[in-house]
Structures are given as structure tokens and as C-alpha cells.
Design a protein around this motif. Structure first.
Motif, PDB file in Angstrom:
ATOM      1  N   UNK A 166      51.403  47.649  85.488  1.00  0.00           N
ATOM      2  CA  UNK A 166      52.352  47.468  84.389  1.00  0.00           C
ATOM      3  C   UNK A 166      51.669  47.145  83.076  1.00  0.00           C
ATOM      4  N   UNK A 167      50.581  46.405  83.140  1.00  0.00           N
ATOM      5  CA  UNK A 167      49.929  45.923  81.910  1.00  0.00           C
ATOM      6  C   UNK A 167      48.460  46.315  81.924  1.00  0.00           C
ATOM      7  N   UNK A 168      48.088  47.192  81.023  1.00  0.00           N
ATOM      8  CA  UNK A 168      46.704  47.620  80.972  1.00  0.00           C
ATOM      9  C   UNK A 168      46.356  48.144  79.601  1.00  0.00           C
ATOM     10  N   UNK A 169      45.069  48.121  79.300  1.00  0.00           N
ATOM     11  CA  UNK A 169      44.617  48.631  78.008  1.00  0.00           C
ATOM     12  C   UNK A 169      43.261  49.296  78.192  1.00  0.00           C
ATOM     13  N   UNK A 170      43.134  50.500  77.641  1.00  0.00           N
ATOM     14  CA  UNK A 170      41.875  51.228  77.668  1.00  0.00           C
ATOM     15  C   UNK A 170      41.021  50.810  76.480  1.00  0.00           C
ATOM     16  N   UNK A 171      39.880  50.227  76.756  1.00  0.00           N
ATOM     17  CA  UNK A 171      38.985  49.744  75.698  1.00  0.00           C
ATOM     18  C   UNK A 171      38.173  50.920  75.180  1.00  0.00           C
ATOM     19  N   UNK A 172      38.385  51.266  73.920  1.00  0.00           N
ATOM     20  CA  UNK A 172      37.730  52.432  73.346  1.00  0.00           C
ATOM     21  C   UNK A 172      36.268  52.182  72.993  1.00  0.00           C
ATOM     22  N   UNK A 173      35.972  51.059  72.368  1.00  0.00           N
ATOM     23  CA  UNK A 173      34.610  50.767  71.898  1.00  0.00           C
ATOM     24  C   UNK A 173      33.660  50.587  73.080  1.00  0.00           C
ATOM     25  N   UNK A 174      32.380  50.773  72.819  1.00  0.00           N
ATOM     26  CA  UNK A 174      31.363  50.633  73.869  1.00  0.00           C
ATOM     27  C   UNK A 174      30.488  49.403  73.678  1.00  0.00           C
ATOM     28  N   UNK A 175      30.433  48.850  72.462  1.00  0.00           N
ATOM     29  CA  UNK A 175      29.627  47.656  72.208  1.00  0.00           C
ATOM     30  C   UNK A 175      30.506  46.417  72.327  1.00  0.00           C
ATOM     31  N   UNK A 176      30.019  45.359  72.999  1.00  0.00           N
ATOM     32  CA  UNK A 176      30.864  44.193  73.292  1.00  0.00           C
ATOM     33  C   UNK A 176      31.511  43.548  72.069  1.00  0.00           C
ATOM     34  N   UNK A 177      30.767  43.366  70.980  1.00  0.00           N
ATOM     35  CA  UNK A 177      31.380  42.740  69.801  1.00  0.00           C
ATOM     36  C   UNK A 177      32.495  43.608  69.234  1.00  0.00           C
ATOM     37  N   UNK A 178      32.289  44.924  69.230  1.00  0.00           N
ATOM     38  CA  UNK A 178      33.326  45.832  68.757  1.00  0.00           C
ATOM     39  C   UNK A 178      34.513  45.857  69.719  1.00  0.00           C
ATOM     40  N   UNK A 179      34.230  45.760  71.006  1.00  0.00           N
ATOM     41  CA  UNK A 179      35.317  45.700  71.993  1.00  0.00           C
ATOM     42  C   UNK A 179      36.188  44.472  71.761  1.00  0.00           C
ATOM     43  N   UNK A 180      35.551  43.346  71.471  1.00  0.00           N
ATOM     44  CA  UNK A 180      36.298  42.115  71.231  1.00  0.00           C
ATOM     45  C   UNK A 180      37.219  42.269  70.027  1.00  0.00           C
ATOM     46  N   UNK A 181      36.692  42.760  68.921  1.00  0.00           N
ATOM     47  CA  UNK A 181      37.515  42.959  67.738  1.00  0.00           C
ATOM     48  C   UNK A 181      38.666  43.915  67.994  1.00  0.00           C
ATOM     49  N   UNK A 182      38.395  44.961  68.768  1.00  0.00           N
ATOM     50  CA  UNK A 182      39.425  45.949  69.089  1.00  0.00           C
ATOM     51  C   UNK A 182      40.564  45.314  69.890  1.00  0.00           C
ATOM     52  N   UNK A 183      40.222  44.559  70.933  1.00  0.00           N
ATOM     53  CA  UNK A 183      41.252  43.948  71.789  1.00  0.00           C
ATOM     54  C   UNK A 183      42.076  42.940  71.000  1.00  0.00           C
ATOM     55  N   UNK A 184      41.417  42.105  70.193  1.00  0.00           N
ATOM     56  CA  UNK A 184      42.145  41.103  69.419  1.00  0.00           C
ATOM     57  C   UNK A 184      43.089  41.775  68.422  1.00  0.00           C
ATOM     58  N   UNK A 185      42.624  42.841  67.779  1.00  0.00           N
ATOM     59  CA  UNK A 185      43.440  43.522  66.769  1.00  0.00           C
ATOM     60  C   UNK A 185      44.575  44.315  67.411  1.00  0.00           C
ATOM     61  N   UNK A 186      44.277  45.104  68.443  1.00  0.00           N
ATOM     62  CA  UNK A 186      45.295  45.961  69.053  1.00  0.00           C
ATOM     63  C   UNK A 186      46.397  45.143  69.721  1.00  0.00           C
ATOM     64  N   UNK A 187      46.034  44.005  70.329  1.00  0.00           N
ATOM     65  CA  UNK A 187      47.018  43.183  71.023  1.00  0.00           C
ATOM     66  C   UNK A 187      47.552  42.054  70.146  1.00  0.00           C
TER      67      UNK A 187
END
Length: 248
Positions: free
Chosen positions: A154-175
Motif C-alpha cells: 500500500x505504501x511505497x516510494x521509488x527512490x530515484x537518486x543514487x547518491x545517499x545525500x541526494x536520496x535523503x533530500x529527495x525523500x524529504x521533499x517528495x514526502x
């Protein structure tokens, strides 16, 4: 043979072949199956879809496609009020919690640093990830698109970025988690909660220079790891300020 016209919006285009992005396109189907199966066959996992309009009318994932249908597919909405239509995602969680796949270990440590309950083990099998996500109502973060297409999730998100710091920013912003950060309250090693501890209680466990120059300490209640506000704390504090300001 049913022929259906599709249009995917915003970040859902990340899952489409480049020649199908940001445009209408037609698909022929041998059988008129569910709209969920059609969307996932094109490439987008159902966990990232929040609204489907067929010929201008909102439908759920069980809708059976018909010849001539025009389908518009929208991602999770951030600010637009769609309360009067068939919203497909569950209601927001009161507490945002995660489980992460084996490729996202460093992201898990970053999320824990920000205070998010984040389960991670490098040996989690796909079935375990799905069971934990469903049973504990955790958002599954993954780089495996196929995993997000599993029907029970029911709850999932595909992480687009490949670098950890960029992944963190992406998750915080998208959610939209900027207002939910509780930094330095969770152990980055084991995910346990952290509490202040008197220096005299752990003095014998500290390196000599740490014992000499620092007086404020925190300890994980589960694994007993000890933390203090050294140079790493300053770097992480800067990252927290950037994230709260919309960095990502």
C-alpha cells in the motif's frame, strides 16, 4: 482489440520510456483487464499513483478498460484538494515510518539521524520487506520498481537518486517531511531511541580526548552506543538546516 489513450503526469513520467513522457499515447490490449495492471505494464507502480481519471471521471484500480477510454494518471498530490474524487492512496500516516531495501543502507542511517523510525537489514528478502511494510504500516523505500508493483503493498516510494545525500533530500521533499524532523533522537546504528546520560555514568567508556573536552552525552537505549556533539554533529546540523529550508 481495445485501444486506450494514456497520459501520465509529473514524476510518474520517470517510469516511462523517454518517447512516451509528457505526452498522450495509445496502447492496444488483447484483453480488457484492470486499469491497475495496464498502468503497471506501462511502467508506473501503483504505489506512486493517487488519482486516475477515465474520460474525466475518477476510478479505482479495479476499473476494467474499454475501447476508446482516455486515461489520465496522476501522482501523489502535495497541495491540490482532491477530496471529492476517488483518491487511491491510504490516508496519511500519523507517524512516518520506513523500511528500506538492501541498497539503501546509508539512506537509512540519514533518516535515523533525522529522527525517523527506519528499519534496515542487508539480508531482508523481498517477502520480508512486503510483510513488514504492510503489517507495521511502514513506507517501503526501494530502488526496485518491480517490488512496488506487488498488489499487497500500500505504501511505497521509488527512490530515484543514487547518491545517499541526494536520496535523503529527495525523500524529504517528495514526502513533505520538512516539518517532521526530530534530529539526533534516534540511533543511526540500530534505530533505537537516544536519551541524555550523565557523563559520570559512561566516563570509563569514552576515549581520553572526548572525556577531556566534552561534557554532554547521549546514549542509545537499545545498543548503548554513546553520542556527543563533536565535528560530525556540526556537519549534520548544517544538513538539517538545509533540509528544513527546502534543500534537496
Amino acid at each position: 482489440m481495445p485501444r486506450v489513450t494514456f497520459r501520465f503526469y509529473r514524476e510518474l513520467n520517470d517510469f516511462l520510456p523517454r518517447h512516451l513522457r509528457q505526452r498522450e499515447f495509445e496502447r492496444d490490449f488483447l484483453l480488457a483487464g484492470s486499469i491497475k495492471d495496464a498502468i503497471e505494464n506501462i511502467g508506473a507502480p501503483h504505489t506512486e499513483v493517487d488519482l486516475i481519471l477515465v474520460n474525466g471521471r475518477s476510478v479505482d484500480f479495479d476499473y476494467l478498460l474499454r475501447d476508446g477510454d482516455r486515461v489520465s494518471v496522476y501522482p501523489v498530490f502535495e497541495s491540490l484538494d482532491i477530496s471529492t474524487v476517488t483518491r487511491l492512496r491510504p490516508h496519511p500516516l500519523r507517524e512516518t515510518r520506513f523500511v528500506l531495501d538492501c541498497h539503501l543502507g546509508r539512506l537509512a542511517r540519514y533518516l535515523r539521524m533525522l529522527g525517523f523510525d527506519s528499519l534496515f537489514r542487508s539480508d531482508y528478502a523481498d517477502e520480508t520487506l512486503l510483510q513488514v511494510s504492510v503489517a507495521q504500516r511502514r513506507i517501503l523505500l526501494t530502488r526496485d520498481i518491480g517490488l512496488l508493483k506487488r498488489r499487497q503493498l500500500e505504501r511505497g516510494y521509488f527512490v530515484r537518486a543514487t547518491k545517499p545525500r541526494e536520496q535523503l533530500g529527495e525523500v524529504i521533499e517528495r514526502l513533505q517531511l520538512q516539518g517532521c524532523l526530530r534530529p539526533f533522537t534516534r540511533c543511526i546504528a540500530c534505530n533505537g531511541s537516544i536519551a541524555a546520560v550523565p557523563k559520570q555514568d559512561i566516563a570509563d567508556l569514552l576515549p581520553e580526548n572526548t572525556r577531556r573536552y566534552f561534557d554532554e552525552f547521549f546514549q542509545c537505549r537499545d545498543c548503548l552506543r554513546i553520542y556527543w556533539k563533536g565535528s560530525h554533529y556540526e556537519r549534520m546540523s548544517l544538513l538539517v538546516r538545509e533540509l528544513r529550508a527546502g534543500y534537496g
